[in-house]
Write an enzyme that holds these catalytic residues in place. Structure first.
Site, PDB file in Angstrom:
ATOM      1  N   TYR A 153       0.844  -1.202   0.000  1.00 14.64           N
ATOM      2  CA  TYR A 153       0.000   0.000   0.000  1.00 14.64           C
ATOM      3  C   TYR A 153       0.886   1.261   0.000  1.00 14.64           C
ATOM      4  O   TYR A 153       0.506   2.304  -0.532  1.00 14.64           O
ATOM      5  CB  TYR A 153      -0.958  -0.026   1.192  1.00 14.64           C
ATOM      6  N   LYS A 160      -3.105   8.516   2.836  1.00 16.95           N
ATOM      7  CA  LYS A 160      -4.328   8.368   3.639  1.00 16.95           C
ATOM      8  C   LYS A 160      -4.124   8.929   5.050  1.00 16.95           C
ATOM      9  O   LYS A 160      -5.061   9.451   5.655  1.00 16.95           O
ATOM     10  CB  LYS A 160      -4.769   6.903   3.701  1.00 16.95           C
TER      11      LYS A 160
HETATM   12  P1  NDP Z   1     -12.374   3.732  -8.251  1.00 16.71           P
HETATM   13  O1  NDP Z   1     -11.231   3.468  -9.187  1.00 16.71           O
HETATM   14  O2  NDP Z   1     -13.705   3.257  -8.662  1.00 16.71           O
HETATM   15  O3  NDP Z   1     -12.463   5.286  -7.897  1.00 16.71           O
HETATM   16  C1  NDP Z   1     -11.326   6.121  -7.787  1.00 16.71           C
HETATM   17  C2  NDP Z   1     -11.682   7.408  -8.484  1.00 16.71           C
HETATM   18  O4  NDP Z   1     -10.660   8.406  -8.316  1.00 16.71           O
HETATM   19  C3  NDP Z   1     -11.849   7.216  -9.973  1.00 16.71           C
HETATM   20  O5  NDP Z   1     -13.076   7.757 -10.385  1.00 16.71           O
HETATM   21  C4  NDP Z   1     -10.667   7.981 -10.507  1.00 16.71           C
HETATM   22  O6  NDP Z   1     -10.787   8.399 -11.831  1.00 16.71           O
HETATM   23  C5  NDP Z   1     -10.601   9.122  -9.531  1.00 16.71           C
HETATM   24  N1  NDP Z   1      -9.417   9.950  -9.753  1.00 16.71           N
HETATM   25  C6  NDP Z   1      -8.120   9.558  -9.836  1.00 16.71           C
HETATM   26  N2  NDP Z   1      -7.346  10.625 -10.136  1.00 16.71           N
HETATM   27  C7  NDP Z   1      -8.169  11.697 -10.219  1.00 16.71           C
HETATM   28  C8  NDP Z   1      -7.973  13.085 -10.505  1.00 16.71           C
HETATM   29  N3  NDP Z   1      -6.770  13.592 -10.791  1.00 16.71           N
HETATM   30  N4  NDP Z   1      -9.058  13.909 -10.503  1.00 16.71           N
HETATM   31  C9  NDP Z   1     -10.286  13.424 -10.263  1.00 16.71           C
HETATM   32  N5  NDP Z   1     -10.542  12.128 -10.007  1.00 16.71           N
HETATM   33  C10 NDP Z   1      -9.487  11.275  -9.986  1.00 16.71           C
HETATM   34  O7  NDP Z   1     -11.927   3.066  -6.858  1.00 16.71           O
HETATM   35  P2  NDP Z   1     -12.579   3.073  -5.395  1.00 16.71           P
HETATM   36  O8  NDP Z   1     -14.029   3.279  -5.477  1.00 16.71           O
HETATM   37  O9  NDP Z   1     -12.029   1.876  -4.744  1.00 16.71           O
HETATM   38  O10 NDP Z   1     -11.873   4.316  -4.694  1.00 16.71           O
HETATM   39  C11 NDP Z   1     -12.581   5.397  -4.111  1.00 16.71           C
HETATM   40  C12 NDP Z   1     -11.902   5.852  -2.840  1.00 16.71           C
HETATM   41  O11 NDP Z   1     -12.039   4.854  -1.849  1.00 16.71           O
HETATM   42  C13 NDP Z   1     -10.410   6.125  -2.971  1.00 16.71           C
HETATM   43  O12 NDP Z   1     -10.058   7.235  -2.171  1.00 16.71           O
HETATM   44  C14 NDP Z   1      -9.810   4.859  -2.391  1.00 16.71           C
HETATM   45  O13 NDP Z   1      -8.491   5.046  -1.912  1.00 16.71           O
HETATM   46  C15 NDP Z   1     -10.790   4.627  -1.267  1.00 16.71           C
HETATM   47  N6  NDP Z   1     -10.766   3.292  -0.661  1.00 16.71           N
HETATM   48  C16 NDP Z   1     -10.884   2.182  -1.453  1.00 16.71           C
HETATM   49  C17 NDP Z   1     -10.847   0.925  -0.888  1.00 16.71           C
HETATM   50  C18 NDP Z   1     -10.932  -0.291  -1.745  1.00 16.71           C
HETATM   51  O14 NDP Z   1     -10.523  -1.369  -1.277  1.00 16.71           O
HETATM   52  N7  NDP Z   1     -11.449  -0.235  -2.945  1.00 16.71           N
HETATM   53  C19 NDP Z   1     -10.705   0.748   0.559  1.00 16.71           C
HETATM   54  C20 NDP Z   1     -10.642   1.980   1.311  1.00 16.71           C
HETATM   55  C21 NDP Z   1     -10.668   3.186   0.705  1.00 16.71           C
HETATM   56  P3  NDP Z   1      -9.850   7.603 -12.931  1.00 16.71           P
HETATM   57  O15 NDP Z   1     -10.406   6.224 -13.009  1.00 16.71           O
HETATM   58  O16 NDP Z   1     -10.008   8.404 -14.157  1.00 16.71           O
HETATM   59  O17 NDP Z   1      -8.443   7.622 -12.428  1.00 16.71           O
END
Ligand code: NDP
Length: 253
Positions: A153, A160
């Site tokens: 990670y 985070k």
């Molecule tokens: P997703 O990939 O579905 O969502 C991540 C989002 O962040 C995407 O829509 C992505 O767009 C966007 N993003 C990245 N870079 C940018 C940028 N420069 N400007 C705007 N948007 C951006 O994954 P998750 O739903 O898993 O992630 C959502 C959140 O949850 C994150 O903060 C993640 O760290 C957190 N999280 C996730 C966990 C998991 O196990 N899945 C556990 C705990 C927390 P793009 O695809 O274009 O990059």
């Protein structure tokens, strides 16, 4: 629960996104929503997903581009007139930084990860504040790697940690305007971003064996917690990181 409330949701990439689970929970309770997407390749996805949500707005926003952020909030102000909540569900780190040893993290990877995954919360909170005329609620997504070492990670854990600390500082600054700021620390969920972390499968298996509930969390459950945090049911909660992880964080040896 959210009738007459308007919200802005950052981070829907596809139907597996945690942001989409949050959106579904909030829309089911009557919220009017604006969605942002990053880059043209995601526009179609987000438009398709949201087409049945009455009054939904879809606007471009890459958080590394301040002009995008300004334009997105201007559109929301013009169309909705005010904002009641914001859900920040975005993170990014270069793939090579999510493998091997943290000590090898490059300056560029560190800066990128911290800018997109942590600073963006402060950036969006500042832009949202003038629209939150009747107070508001801001929710972000964190992970246990903020506080404990989780293999691979790496720099995302550091980002985070900065994010969770930002939640506390923002909660203090914005509390005077009755704007609450909280984080949800979600257990691992198989999304597009999660696939960038090596050995995700092994992690999911470990949690299903060791967590008190003996299973992994579902995105729907994270969405429901976000709904609670943006609703008036949580009106005295701010600056917190709330675990939605089937209890995994309480386990020692
Ligand atoms: P997703 O990939 O579905 O969502 C991540 C989002 O962040 C995407 O829509 C992505 O767009 C966007 N993003 C990245 N870079 C940018 C940028 N420069 N400007 C705007 N948007 C951006 O994954 P998750 O739903 O898993 O992630 C959502 C959140 O949850 C994150 O903060 C993640 O760290 C957190 N999280 C996730 C966990 C998991 O196990 N899945 C556990 C705990 C927390 P793009 O695809 O274009 O990059």
């Amino acid at each position: 629960m959210l009738e007459n409330k308007t919200g802005m949701i950052f981070g829907v990439a596809n139907q597996r996104s945690i942001a989409w689970a949050c959106a579904q929970a909030c829309a089911a309770q009557g919220a009017k929503l604006a969605f942002t997407y990053q880059g043209e390749r995601l526009k179609e996805n987000v438009e398709k997903l949201t087409k049945d949500l009455e009054g939904a707005l879809v606007v471009p926003c890459d958080v590394t581009n301040q002009a995008d952020v300004d334009a997105a909030f201007q559109t929301v102000e013009k169309e909705f007139g005010k904002l009641d909540f914001l859900i920040h569900s975005i993170a990014f780190a270069p793939k090579e930084a999510l493998d091997g040893e943290f000590v090898m993290t490059s300056r560029e990877a560190f800066t990128t990860a911290l800018e997109i995954s942590a600073f963006s919360l402060t950036q969006l909170a500042l832009a949202a504040t003038p629209l939150m005329k009747d107070g508001g609620s801001i929710v972000t997504m964190s992970y246990y790697g903020a506080e404990k070492v989780v293999q691979n990670y790496n720099v995302m854990g550091v980002a985070k940690a900065a994010l969770e600390s930002s939640v506390r500082y923002l909660a203090e600054d914005l509390g005077k305007q009755n704007i609450r700021v909280n984080a949800v620390s979600a257990g691992p969920i198989n999304t597009l971003s999660a696939r960038g972390v090596k050995n995700m499968g092994a992690m999911l298996k470990h949690i299903a064996e060791k967590s008190p509930l003996r299973r992994n969390v579902e995105a729907r459950e994270v969405g429901n917690t976000a709904l609670f945090l943006v609703s008036d049911l949580s009106s005295a909660i701010t600056g917190e990181t709330i675990y939605v992880d089937c209890g995994f964080n309480i386990i020692g040896v």
